[in-house]
Design an enzyme around this catalytic site. Structure first.
Site, PDB file in Angstrom:
ATOM      1  N   ASP A 162      95.453  36.969  55.730  1.00 30.41           N
ATOM      2  CA  ASP A 162      94.595  37.334  54.605  1.00 30.41           C
ATOM      3  C   ASP A 162      95.321  37.101  53.280  1.00 30.41           C
ATOM      4  O   ASP A 162      96.468  37.522  53.112  1.00 30.41           O
ATOM      5  CB  ASP A 162      94.193  38.806  54.675  1.00 30.41           C
ATOM      6  N   ASP A 191      92.848  33.143  57.986  1.00 33.73           N
ATOM      7  CA  ASP A 191      91.843  34.172  58.252  1.00 33.73           C
ATOM      8  C   ASP A 191      91.024  34.390  56.981  1.00 33.73           C
ATOM      9  O   ASP A 191      90.492  33.445  56.426  1.00 33.73           O
ATOM     10  CB  ASP A 191      92.501  35.456  58.738  1.00 33.73           C
ATOM     11  N   ASP A 195      89.805  40.803  52.388  1.00 34.85           N
ATOM     12  CA  ASP A 195      89.352  41.655  53.490  1.00 34.85           C
ATOM     13  C   ASP A 195      89.585  43.129  53.212  1.00 34.85           C
ATOM     14  O   ASP A 195      90.611  43.515  52.631  1.00 34.85           O
ATOM     15  CB  ASP A 195      90.085  41.279  54.781  1.00 34.85           C
ATOM     16  N   ARG A 244      81.061  34.613  55.698  1.00 37.60           N
ATOM     17  CA  ARG A 244      81.648  35.845  55.157  1.00 37.60           C
ATOM     18  C   ARG A 244      81.825  35.759  53.639  1.00 37.60           C
ATOM     19  O   ARG A 244      82.946  35.751  53.123  1.00 37.60           O
ATOM     20  CB  ARG A 244      82.980  36.183  55.828  1.00 37.60           C
TER      21      ARG A 244
END
Length: 515
Positions: A162, A191, A195, A244
Site C-alpha cells: 500500500d 496492492d 487503504d 476500488r
C-alpha cells in the site's frame, strides 16, 4: 523530580543527533509551522485535524531521519512538523527506537502516535518503493509528497504493497496534494494506493493523484470489517485504475469533484451496507463507475450532478448491481460539514491545475477557479470524542412506552432501563461489545437517536453502528455516544450495536425521535 526530566531531555537530544547523522536538519526552536491550508471534509469532524501545528519543525532527507524526529519528541503526542525533501527509500529508512515512537525498517511507520505533520518541501519529497503506514494513531497530516511503486511481492517490499495504509483505531487523517502511483496490479506485486481498515475513521483525501494501479483503495478489508468510514474524497484524479475507486464496505463515503479517467473494470464500489454520496464528479472513458460489484452484499448511494463521458455499464447480475446507465440513487446521505462543490463540467480543468504533489498546493474556490490555500485556523491538537451529554431533538421520546431487547446483559441491569426516562438506571452488555434495540408493535418513523451514557462511564463507548433491524441495513455509524441523525426511516425495530469500547459501556437512556 528534576532527574527524570533531565534524562528524558538527554535521550531526546541523542535521538535528534541521530536524525542529523541520518541526513535530517533539526530546527530546535518550537515554531507555529504546519501544513498549508486547513483540513476539509470528514477530517474536520471528531475534533478536527491539525497535525503537528504549534510543534517543533524538523527537516528530514532520509526515512531514518523521519523516524528519529518522531522518537526525539518528549512524548508520543507532542506536536511535530516534519518537512521532507529528497528521495526516501529502503537504503535510507531504518528503525529508530524511543519512548515516543514505534518504528520499523523499510516503511515510514506512524504507529501509536498523534499530532504529526509530514509535508514535502523544497525540491519535493518522493517516497520511492517505501509506503507510509498509519496504525493506532490520530491527528495526522500528510501533504505534498509522492509515494510510488510500493510492492507487497517481489523486491523490495513495503507496507503490504500500500502506498498509504491505515489500520487499527486510526482517527482524523488528512492526506492532501499527494501523488500516489503504482506500475501495475497485483500480478506485478502491487496492492492498494490508499487503504483503510480495522476501525479507521474521519479521513479526507483531497487534491491528490492516484494512477496506474490495479486497486485505487479500500475502506474495510472484508465484508465483516465495517467499523470504518466517514471518509471524504474530493478534487482527486483517478487515472488508469482497474477497480476500488474506492471500495467502500460499511460506513459513509463522500465523493465530490473527482475526475475519473479510465476506470477499467469498476469504480466506486459500495458494499456491505455502505452509503456513498457521489456528487459533481466527472467520469470519463470508464466502465461501471458506481454500484455494488463482485458481491451480493448490497451497498447504497446517492448520486447527484455527475457527468458521464463515454461510460459503459455491465448488465445486472447476482454479483453485479451497477448504478447506471441512469445513475438512480438508492439512499440519501446527510453531510455534517460545509463545502462548496464545483460544477461537474469544470472538474477536469480545476483538478488538472490543483491535484498532486508539486502543484503549489492550489485549491478550488468552489467556482471552478484554482487559488492559493488559506492559512489554517487554529484548533485542538488532540481530537476528542463527540458529546456524551447531548441535547435531544424536538418532539417526544418515542422509546418511552416502547419495547426493548438485545444481546446478553451484565448482571443487575435491564433492557427496560434503556427506556425508563431515569438516568440513574442503565443497561450494560455482558462484555465490552453488544447490542440493544428499541421496538414498536407498528411501523414507526425515526430520524434521530440519542445515546446517553450512565454517570461514571462517559466516553466508554467507542465505535458503533445503528441498524434498521427490519431490513438489516446500516443507518449510521460513528464513534462515541451522543446524538445520531440519519434519513427519516420507517421501521419496527432499531438496533444500536457497540463495536468497541473502553471499560464497561453503560447506556442510561436509548432515546428515539421522529425529528
Amino acid at each position: 523530580m528534576r532527574q527524570p526530566v533531565t534524562r528524558r531531555l538527554q535521550a531526546a537530544l541523542a535521538t535528534l543527533a541521530l536524525a542529523a547523522a541520518a541526513g535530517g536538519i533539526v530546527l530546535t526552536a518550537p515554531e507555529a509551522s504546519a501544513a498549508v491550508g486547513s483540513a476539509t471534509g470528514y477530517a474536520t469532524q471528531n475534533g478536527g485535524t491539525t497535525g503537528g501545528a504549534g510543534g517543533q519543525t524538523v527537516r528530514a532527507t532520509t526515512g531514518t531521519a523521519i523516524h528519529a524526529a518522531l522518537c526525539g519528541r518528549a512524548g508520543s503526542a507532542t506536536p511535530i512538523v516534519i518537512e521532507v525533501e529528497g528521495t526516501i527509500n529502503h537504503g535510507n529508512t531504518s528503525k529508530v527506537s524511543g519512548g515516543s515512537c514505534n518504528t520499523a525498517d523499510g516503511v515510514i511507520e506512524l504507529k501509536q502516535i498523534s499530532n504529526v505533520t509530514i509535508v514535502g518541501v523544497g525540491g519535493g519529497a518522493v517516497f520511492d518503493q517505501i509506503g507510509i503506514h498509519i496504525r493506532e494513531s490520530s491527528n495526522i497530516i500528510v501533504q505534498n509528497v509522492t509515494v510510488k511503486n510500493v510492492k507487497k511481492s517481489g523486491s523490495p517490499t513495503s507496507n503490504g504493497g500500500d502506498a498509504i495504509g491505515m489500520e487499527s483505531g486510526v482517527r482524523n487523517v488528512w492526506v492532501d496534494h499527494t501523488t500516489l502511483e503504482a506500475s501495475g496490479g497485483e500480478s506485478e506485486g502491487y496492492d492498494g494506493l490508499f487503504d483503510m481498515k480495522a476501525d479507521t475513521r474521519y479521513v479526507t483525501l483531497s487534491y491528490s493523484i492516484l494512477r496506474n494501479s490495479g486497486r485505487g483503495g479500500l475502506v474495510g478489508s472484508s465484508e465483516s470489517d465495517v467499523s470504518n468510514g466517514f471518509v471524504t474524497y474530493h478534487h482527486n484524479l483517478y487515472e488508469n485504475i482497474d477497480s476500488r475507486a474506492p471500495l467502500l464496505r460499511g460506513g459513509v463515503g463522500h465523493m465530490f469533484n473527482n475526475h475519473y479517467v479510465r476506470l477499467n473494470s469498476s469504480g466506486i464500489n459500495s458494499r456491505a451496507g455502505a452509503r456513498a454520496k457521489v456528487e459533481n464528479n466527472y467520469f470519463e472513458d470508464s466502465k461501471d463507475v458506481l454500484g455494488t460489484f463482485y458481491t451480493d452484499a448490497a451497498g447504497y448511494w446517492q448520486a447527484d450532478g455527475n457527468t458521464l463521458d463515454n461510460v459503459t455499464w455491465s448488465s445486472p447480475g447476482k454479483d453485479t448491481n451497477p448504478a447506471g446507465p441512469d445513475m438512480k440513487s438508492t439512499t440519501t446521505v446527510s453531510i455534517p460539514y460545509a463545502y462548496s462543490p464545483d460544477a461537474a463540467g469544470c472538474v477536469p480543468d480545476v483538478v488538472s491545475r490543483t491535484a498532486g504533489a508539486g502543484k503549489g498546493l492550489k485549491v478550488s474556490d468552489g467556482n471552478c477557479t484554482a487559488q492559493p490555500p488559506t492559512e489554517p485556523t487554529p484548533g485542538p491538537t488532540d481530537p476528542t470524542p463527540g458529546p456524551t451529554d447531548p441535547t435531544p431533538p424536538g418532539g417526544a421520546n418515542l422509546s418511552i412506552g416502547a419495547g426493548s431487547d438485545g444481546s446478553s446483559k451484565a448482571s443487575g441491569t435491564s433492557f427496560g432501563h434503556l427506556r425508563d426516562g431515569d438516568l440513574n438506571t442503565y443497561w450494560s452488555p455482558a462484555g465490552s461489545t453488544g447490542h440493544a434495540s428499541i421496538k414498536w408493535d407498528s411501523a414507526t418513523a425515526v430520524s434521530s437517536v440519542v445515546i446517553r451514557e450512565a454517570a461514571g462511564s462517559a466516553g466508554s463507548i467507542g465505535a458503533w453502528r445503528l441498524l434498521d433491524a427490519d431490513a438489516g441495513t446500516v443507518l449510521a455509524s460513528g464513534d462515541g455516544a451522543g446524538t445520531i441523525s440519519f434519513p427519516r426511516t420507517t421501521l419496527r425495530k432499531i438496533t444500536f450495536e457497540i463495536v468497541s469500547s473502553t471499560g464497561s459501556p453503560r447506556i442510561a437512556e436509548y432515546e428515539t425521535y421522529a425529528g
